[in-house]
Design an enzyme around this catalytic site. Structure first.
Site, short mmCIF file in Angstrom:
data_model
loop_
_atom_site.label_atom_id
_atom_site.label_comp_id
_atom_site.label_asym_id
_atom_site.label_seq_id
_atom_site.Cartn_x
_atom_site.Cartn_y
_atom_site.Cartn_z
N HIS A 46 0.81 -1.22 0.00
CA HIS A 46 0.00 0.00 0.00
C HIS A 46 0.84 1.27 0.00
O HIS A 46 0.30 2.36 0.16
CB HIS A 46 -0.93 0.01 1.21
CG HIS A 46 -1.91 -1.11 1.20
ND1 HIS A 46 -2.92 -1.21 0.27
CD2 HIS A 46 -2.02 -2.20 1.98
CE1 HIS A 46 -3.63 -2.30 0.50
NE2 HIS A 46 -3.09 -2.93 1.52
N ALA A 47 2.14 1.16 -0.14
CA ALA A 47 3.02 2.33 -0.16
C ALA A 47 3.78 2.35 -1.48
O ALA A 47 4.04 1.32 -2.08
CB ALA A 47 3.99 2.27 1.01
#
Length: 143
Positions: A46-47
């Site tokens: 998610h980054a």
């Protein structure tokens, strides 16, 4: 290769506490690693992490006591191998919902060199043995 502190503590029956980093900034990772946590998860699912930013984040943890765990983008051998090659001491897999997916995840953490009979052909001198990092890598990484 440094000992896997989180794995050792778990094997001793201890409770471990960790943190989560969703930033590609290694300064943030180093600060989180310095607060005394047992492990730090670097999130690549998610980054916005590239291989270079992941490497920088892993390097930021090397002088801390925290075990460096990488949440890989997917249950994929190539992504896992890259994280381990960059220095991850543990892997967190997203979206593992079946026995087959769990088996695939575990297999991705194992060094492919240990099963290869042709490894010595790639070494400079055929009589050389596997470097210690290859022969111990399966025991150090945690999944």
């Amino acid at each position: 290769m440094r000992p896997n502190r989180a794995k050792r503590l778990l094997n001793e029956g201890e409770t471990i506490v960790g943190g989560w980093v969703c930033s590609s900034d290694p300064m943030i990772t180093e600060i989180v690693g310095d607060v005394g946590l047992d492990f730090v998860v670097i999130d690549t699912e998610h980054a916005a992490q590239t291989a270079l930013s992941l490497q920088a984040n892993l390097m930021a943890l090397k002088d801390t006591a925290a075990t460096a765990v990488v949440r890989v983008l997917w249950n994929d051998f190539v992504r896992v191998k890259q994280a381990l090659d960059l220095g991850a001491e543990g892997i967190l897999f997203p979206w593992v919902n079946t026995v087959a997916e769990a088996q695939q995840a575990v297999a991705a953490t194992r060094s492919p060199f240990m099963a290869r009979s042709d490894l010595t052909a790639a070494l400079p001198v055929p009589s050389m043995s596997c470097p210690p990092v290859i022969s111990t890598s399966n025991n150090v990484a945690s999944t």
